[in-house]
Design a protein around this motif. Structure first.
Motif, PDB file in Angstrom:
ATOM      1  N   GLU A   1      -8.615   1.316  -4.136  1.00  0.00           N
ATOM      2  CA  GLU A   1      -7.213   0.926  -4.401  1.00  0.00           C
ATOM      3  C   GLU A   1      -6.622   1.888  -5.407  1.00  0.00           C
ATOM      4  O   GLU A   1      -7.288   2.248  -6.387  1.00  0.00           O
TER       5      GLU A   1
ATOM      6  N   SER B   1       0.832  -1.191   0.000  1.00  0.00           N
ATOM      7  CA  SER B   1       0.000   0.000   0.000  1.00  0.00           C
ATOM      8  C   SER B   1       0.881   1.260   0.000  1.00  0.00           C
ATOM      9  O   SER B   1       0.636   2.220  -0.725  1.00  0.00           O
TER      10      SER B   1
ATOM     11  N   PRO C   1      -6.494  -3.639  -0.316  1.00  0.00           N
ATOM     12  CA  PRO C   1      -5.940  -2.357  -0.771  1.00  0.00           C
ATOM     13  C   PRO C   1      -6.916  -1.191  -0.636  1.00  0.00           C
ATOM     14  O   PRO C   1      -6.605  -0.088  -1.047  1.00  0.00           O
TER      15      PRO C   1
END
Ligand SMILES: Nc1ncnc2c1ncn2[C@@H]1O[C@H](COP(=O)(O)OP(=O)(O)OP(=O)(O)O)[C@@H](O)[C@H]1O
Ligand SMILES: [Mg+2]
Length: 545
Positions: free
Chosen positions: A135, A71, A105
């Motif tokens: 994400e 991330s 995510p």
């Protein structure tokens, strides 16, 4: 030098704290809201970003190591490639509460927004009460994430002013009434949205109402009148069904036509089914509501957790993905017995509970189960013309692979025969008219809908006949003396367990509903008895009929 005072933002009312910094640069603490999935629901997560003096570095706490690292890299690249500045100092990002397990995510976007806020690139009041999830691609584009419907429900519960989601998740989030949704294609658009939602908001993305393929046609199934009738009863009362027959008799063909006989999903059920699919990450981008009843046919090699649900952070299994629809277990004897045994309780209760050390997750699973199998390893036991090559011991071993307790929960058993040559060739006859209309998916579906209407208006809470509890069964299945006699004889003659005896009555209730009868009559009971033919097959001599 006088300390610089900066304002921290947060969800409605929680922000507004003052933080003192010792340097005249924009160093501060920022907070924004998102949510993490817990089973079918989502719980609020606060993403806190602290920018402090020190060597440049970005550390994420509260996310597992690997997802946290990934991330971090995505967020850094996305910020840079969207024209924002990545703070060149020490940054700590915390996802609170720490004891709630988080994955995936979806926190990329709130982390990026927190960073923009903490580094002074975004005005705090813009993010006040705004929740987000999505994400990030390295180029700053927003990719869809799973569970957005649950996240949107959590945002509404949490009093969010708006929810920012990837554009492909927009239609799904917009299913939640009373919540303002800002779908965005990328990080730069999110920035523009927060600055001026009215100007930057694109026209609402149209929910892709995927043209539903027409249901499979029941009239294509030739012969097998008993099997087709059983399918109609299963659809009318949500009865679980077992089809037993030789290879090529049409078991799979028949089972695949059950979902097409069921009435369309009511809105509340469609919403729940959509939520299960969304949490499992199976909702296609730009899809809003799932309007068709699910039909799930897991392969017999599937594991217990694939069927029931599981994982470190539990996800729904095939059983829950079939919620409000059909679960088809083809080649039932090939499933591992311990896998089948796990179905018993959820089938009875209509929900699965998955326990982990820190939490328990619940997934709904009200399904109609259809199972299909050959009668023996060679497939020809009971056929009047083809001899079965299996020995008695081999057959017993084969049957023992079927979980007894699971069979006990199946209301309708149908032994199908090889298709007669006449049935197969008839449709090819010139100028033939054979009453296909009555057997068509549409005609049967109409009969099923009428029977279900009666069932839902009579049974408490609209409970299907297959799920009637004893007290309601007694109220709605009163029998005449003749009926009682027949039922008693069946219980004694076939040595039925109390559970099987009551299942017989529930099937008889659905037969009465299909005929629009108030009372369950002896004829309904007699017909219900014909759907125990697998029990009988097991006591038949080889080659017998
Ligand atoms: N009753 C039927 N009416 C029309 N076609 C049929 C029928 N039964 C079988 N068929 C034809 O045979 C094909 C195979 O049928 P199906 O796969 O349903 O058999 P099955 O009973 O599931 O066999 P197996 O035990 O091998 O899985 C079908 O695709 C269809 O073309
Ligand atoms: Mg088959």
């Amino acid at each position: 030098m006088r300390p610089k005072i900066v304002v921290v933002t947060g969800r409605g009312g929680t922000g507004g704290e003052l933080v003192r910094c010792t340097r005249a640069v924009d160093l501060m603490l920022a907070r924004c809201s998102s949510a993490a999935l817990r089973g079918l629901e989502a719980a609020e997560v606060n993403v806190e970003v602290d920018i402090a003096p020190g060597l440049p570095g970005l550390q994420i706490v509260g996310l597992a190591d690997a997802p946290g690292r990934e991330s971090r890299e995505r967020v850094r690249a996305a910020l840079r490639n969207s024209g924002f500045r990545v703070p060149l100092t020490r940054v700590i990002i915390s996802l609170a509460p720490a004891d709630l397990r988080k994955e995936g995510p979806a926190f990329d976007l709130p982390i990026a927004l927190g960073l923009l806020l903490a580094s002074g690139q975004l005005a705090p009041e813009r993010l006040e009460g705004v929740w987000s999830a999505g994400e990030l691609g390295l180029d700053g584009s927003l990719r869809p994430v799973r569970g957005v419907l649950a996240l949107a429900l959590a945002a509404r519960r949490g009093g969010a002013r708006a929810l920012v989601v990837p554009a492909a998740n927009g239609p799904e989030a917009m299913l939640v009434e009373g919540l303002v949704v800002w779908p965005a294609e990328g990080l730069s658009q999110v920035g523009a949205l927060l600055d001026d939602p009215v100007r930057a908001s694109p026209c609402r993305p149209a929910a892709a109402l995927a043209a539903a393929p027409p249901p499979l046609e029941l009239a294509e199934v030739r012969g097998q009148a008993h099997g087709r009738r059983a399918l109609e009863i299963a659809a009318a009362g949500n009865h679980h069904l077992l089809l037993v027959g030789p290879p090529g008799s049409g078991k799979t063909m028949l089972a695949r036509r059950l979902a097409g006989l069921l009435p369309p999903l009511p809105h509340a059920e469609a919403l729940e089914t959509t939520q299960v699919h969304s949490v499992a990450g199976l909702l296609r981008p730009n899809t809003a509501l799932l309007q068709q009843r699910p039909f799930r046919a897991p392969h017999h090699s599937c594991t217990g957790s694939a069927l029931i649900g599981g994982g470190a952070i539990p996800r729904p299994g095939e059983l829950s993905l079939a919620h409000n629809g059909v679960l088809f277990l083809d080649e039932l004897t090939e499933f591992r017995r311990e896998v089948l045994d796990q179905l018993r309780q959820p089938l009875e209760e209509g929900e699965v509970w998955i326990s982990r050390s820190r939490e328990r997750s619940r997934f709904p699973c009200r399904v109609t189960l259809v199972a299909a199998t050959n009668p023996c390893p060679c497939g020809w036991f009971g056929d009047p013309q083809r001899a079965c090559r299996c020995g008695e011991a081999q057959r017993q071993r084969y049957w023992s692979r079927l979980s007894g307790p699971l069979l006990d929960r199946i209301d309708l058993q149908v032994v199908m025969r090889r298709l007669e040559a006449d049935d197969l060739v008839q449709p090819y006859a010139v100028g033939r008219a054979d009453g296909v209309e009555r057997r068509s998916t549409q005609a049967v579906g109409q009969r099923v809908a009428a029977a279900r209407q009666r069932m839902v208006s009579r049974n408490p809470g609209g409970c299907p006949n297959a799920g009637l509890v004893r007290a309601d069964l007694q109220r709605h299945c009163r029998l005449s003396l003749e009926g009682l006699d027949l039922w008693r004889q069946a219980i004694q003659g076939r040595r039925l367990s109390a559970r099987s005896a009551e299942r017989l009555l529930r099937v008889a209730r659905s037969l009465a509903d299909l005929e629009d009868r108030e009372r369950v009559e002896p004829a309904h009971l007699a017909e219900a008895l014909t759907y125990r033919s697998f029990d009988q097959l097991q006591t038949t001599e080889p080659g017998g009929n």
